[in-house]
Design an enzyme around this catalytic site. Structure first.
Site, PDB file in Angstrom:
ATOM      1  N   TYR A 124      43.200  43.721  37.268  1.00 50.31           N
ATOM      2  CA  TYR A 124      42.893  44.297  35.954  1.00 50.31           C
ATOM      3  C   TYR A 124      43.605  45.620  35.686  1.00 50.31           C
ATOM      4  O   TYR A 124      43.450  46.187  34.604  1.00 50.31           O
ATOM      5  CB  TYR A 124      41.385  44.480  35.795  1.00 50.31           C
ATOM      6  CG  TYR A 124      40.682  43.193  35.421  1.00 50.31           C
ATOM      7  CD1 TYR A 124      40.447  42.224  36.387  1.00 50.31           C
ATOM      8  CD2 TYR A 124      40.270  42.939  34.125  1.00 50.31           C
ATOM      9  CE1 TYR A 124      39.821  41.037  36.053  1.00 50.31           C
ATOM     10  CE2 TYR A 124      39.635  41.759  33.787  1.00 50.31           C
ATOM     11  CZ  TYR A 124      39.409  40.814  34.750  1.00 50.31           C
ATOM     12  OH  TYR A 124      38.790  39.640  34.421  1.00 50.31           O
ATOM     13  N   LYS A 170      39.511  37.125  49.745  1.00 50.23           N
ATOM     14  CA  LYS A 170      40.486  36.080  50.069  1.00 50.23           C
ATOM     15  C   LYS A 170      41.522  36.695  51.003  1.00 50.23           C
ATOM     16  O   LYS A 170      42.732  36.649  50.748  1.00 50.23           O
ATOM     17  CB  LYS A 170      41.128  35.535  48.777  1.00 50.23           C
ATOM     18  CG  LYS A 170      42.058  34.344  48.967  1.00 50.23           C
ATOM     19  CD  LYS A 170      41.343  33.010  49.130  1.00 50.23           C
ATOM     20  CE  LYS A 170      42.345  31.894  49.413  1.00 50.23           C
ATOM     21  NZ  LYS A 170      41.691  30.573  49.592  1.00 50.23           N
ATOM     22  N   ASP A 203      36.847  30.874  47.628  1.00 44.70           N
ATOM     23  CA  ASP A 203      36.731  29.451  47.260  1.00 44.70           C
ATOM     24  C   ASP A 203      35.454  28.848  47.840  1.00 44.70           C
ATOM     25  O   ASP A 203      34.706  28.134  47.160  1.00 44.70           O
ATOM     26  CB  ASP A 203      37.985  28.658  47.659  1.00 44.70           C
ATOM     27  CG  ASP A 203      38.466  28.953  49.072  1.00 44.70           C
ATOM     28  OD1 ASP A 203      37.904  29.854  49.731  1.00 44.70           O
ATOM     29  OD2 ASP A 203      39.416  28.278  49.531  1.00 44.70           O
ATOM     30  N   ASP A 227      34.695  38.393  38.111  1.00 51.14           N
ATOM     31  CA  ASP A 227      34.767  37.838  36.755  1.00 51.14           C
ATOM     32  C   ASP A 227      34.515  36.334  36.807  1.00 51.14           C
ATOM     33  O   ASP A 227      33.675  35.800  36.073  1.00 51.14           O
ATOM     34  CB  ASP A 227      36.152  38.140  36.164  1.00 51.14           C
ATOM     35  CG  ASP A 227      36.334  37.517  34.790  1.00 51.14           C
ATOM     36  OD1 ASP A 227      35.416  37.638  33.972  1.00 51.14           O
ATOM     37  OD2 ASP A 227      37.395  36.898  34.560  1.00 51.14           O
ATOM     38  N   ASP A 231      30.820  33.947  35.894  1.00 50.72           N
ATOM     39  CA  ASP A 231      30.699  32.833  34.941  1.00 50.72           C
ATOM     40  C   ASP A 231      30.138  31.598  35.646  1.00 50.72           C
ATOM     41  O   ASP A 231      29.357  30.839  35.055  1.00 50.72           O
ATOM     42  CB  ASP A 231      32.055  32.486  34.306  1.00 50.72           C
ATOM     43  CG  ASP A 231      32.282  33.224  32.981  1.00 50.72           C
ATOM     44  OD1 ASP A 231      31.791  34.366  32.850  1.00 50.72           O
ATOM     45  OD2 ASP A 231      32.952  32.664  32.093  1.00 50.72           O
TER      46      ASP A 231
HETATM   47  C1  IPM Z   1      34.157  39.651  31.041  1.00 50.52           C
HETATM   48  C2  IPM Z   1      35.284  39.148  30.191  1.00 50.52           C
HETATM   49  C3  IPM Z   1      36.421  40.148  30.194  1.00 50.52           C
HETATM   50  C4  IPM Z   1      36.883  40.312  31.643  1.00 50.52           C
HETATM   51  C5  IPM Z   1      37.583  39.750  29.285  1.00 50.52           C
HETATM   52  C6  IPM Z   1      37.109  39.490  27.867  1.00 50.52           C
HETATM   53  C7  IPM Z   1      38.697  40.761  29.295  1.00 50.52           C
HETATM   54  O1  IPM Z   1      35.700  37.894  30.638  1.00 50.52           O
HETATM   55  O2  IPM Z   1      33.597  40.707  30.730  1.00 50.52           O
HETATM   56  O3  IPM Z   1      33.813  38.986  32.026  1.00 50.52           O
HETATM   57  O4  IPM Z   1      37.771  39.578  32.092  1.00 50.52           O
HETATM   58  O5  IPM Z   1      36.352  41.182  32.316  1.00 50.52           O
HETATM   59 MN    MN Z   2      34.503  37.100  32.245  1.00 50.52          MN
END
Ligand code: IPM
Ligand code: MN
Length: 331
Positions: A124, A170, A203, A227, A231
């Site tokens: 990032y 990793k 992984d 990140d 999710d």
């Molecule tokens: C999150 C989002 C952001 C990230 C994006 C929108 C830049 O996916 O907050 O998880 O990658 O951190």
């Molecule tokens: Mn995200």
């Protein structure tokens, strides 16, 4: 106590979920000796179109001056807004809890964990180059940030009665960067002999999270792995619609629902504001208003559990404002 709260509603459904959250916080003022001064600042795609910048100086100053901030969501300008805010203000820990909520279908309802994602470096840093047919991004890992994030995870575990921290990496491939991260992680782990320390390659961690989420309590990792895995864990408990988060530093913080701006339903008044309201609960916790935080979370859970007021994403027909009012009433 009186708190100065900076509100950054942003784009799409942002203003709607932010208004809903303010409704709940205003109701809280009537129940607790707590007061908020809300200041709203511009951020995101619409602001860029209007003024030429997605993150005006006034917004940066507003975040700095506030006791805590709430950021809803932006459209295409995340790289110009939330990412620079995280790095500029050194909001080094991204806290992403995942647990199942009543009335929300979950793949793995037994999930109850916290992802502690490093929030300032790694891939990032956005350092790289693009040639017509080749490109690279640099992954920057420092000892300081690694040590700091792993320590945050252990301190979080200690403060919240958790007995295990899993560090995800990793290093078998990213030998330079995750080699360093892992070394720092091990050093910090030694300071916490009472907390079980486990390492997992990313992984395998992805698979284990899906198959055995109960194995995990606190997961700490570098920026992009956090990140992706957050999710995954949101998916285990019903998706991003319910996922709150916090970007926290030593004295500045920005709490943020993980979902995006959902342009397809923006302006219709039907967005689910739960993630933003739950982010506000996390913010209250950070402000050391633990009782108020618990009250807000419990009120959201009560409304979900009763199932009488539901936004369309949860199979209901109610409006964003109706959900907010139900939560306010449940306080
Ligand atoms: C999150 C989002 C952001 C990230 C994006 C929108 C830049 O996916 O907050 O998880 O990658 O951190
Ligand atoms: Mn995200």
């Amino acid at each position: 106590m009186k708190y100065k709260i900076a509100l950054l509603p942003g784009d799409g459904i942002g203003p709607e979920v932010m208004d809903a959250t303010v409704t709940v916080l205003k109701a809280l003022e009537k129940k607790k000796p707590i007061e908020f001064e809300f200041n709203t600042y511009m951020v995101g795609d619409a602001e860029k179109k209007r003024s030429g910048t997605a993150l005006p100086q006034a917004t940066i100053d507003g975040v700095k001056a506030a006791d805590a901030c709430l950021f809803a969501c932006v459209g295409e300008t995340a790289k110009e807004t939330i990412l620079p805010l995280r790095q500029k203000f050194n909001l080094y820990a991204n806290l992403r809890p995942a647990k199942a909520y009543p009335g929300v279908p979950a793949v793995k309802p037994e999930t109850d964990l916290m992802i502690v994602r490093e929030n300032t470096e790694g891939i990032y840093k956005m350092i790289g180059d693009r040639q017509p047919r080749s490109a690279f991004n640099v992954r920057v890992i420092t000892w300081e940030a690694s040590e700091r994030i792993v320590r945050y995870a252990f301190e979080y575990a200690k403060a919240n009665g958790k007995t295990k921290v899993t560090s995800v990496h990793k290093s078998n491939v990213l030998d330079y960067t995750d080699g360093l991260y892992l070394e720092a992680s091990r050093e910090v782990a030694k300071e916490y002999p009472d907390i079980e320390y486990q390492e997992l390659i990313v992984d395998a961690a992805g698979m284990r999270l899906v198959m055995n989420p109960e194995m995990f309590q606190v997961v700490v990792t570098t920026n992009m792995f956090g990140d992706i895995l957050s999710d995954v864990t949101a998916g285990l408990v019903g998706g991003l619609g319910m996922a709150p988060s916090g970007n926290v530093g030593d004295d500045i913080c920005i709490f943020e629902p993980v979902h995006g701006s959902a342009p397809d339903i923006a302006g219709k008044g039907i967005a689910n504001p739960a993630a933003c309201i739950l982010s506000a609960a996390m913010m209250l916790d950070w402000l050391k208003e633990e009782q108020a935080a618990d009250m807000v979370e419990a009120a959201v859970l009560k409304v979900l559990e009763e199932g009488k007021v539901k936004t369309p994403d949860l199979g209901g027909k109610n409006k964003t404002t109706e959900f907010a009012e139900a939560v306010a009433k449940a306080l």
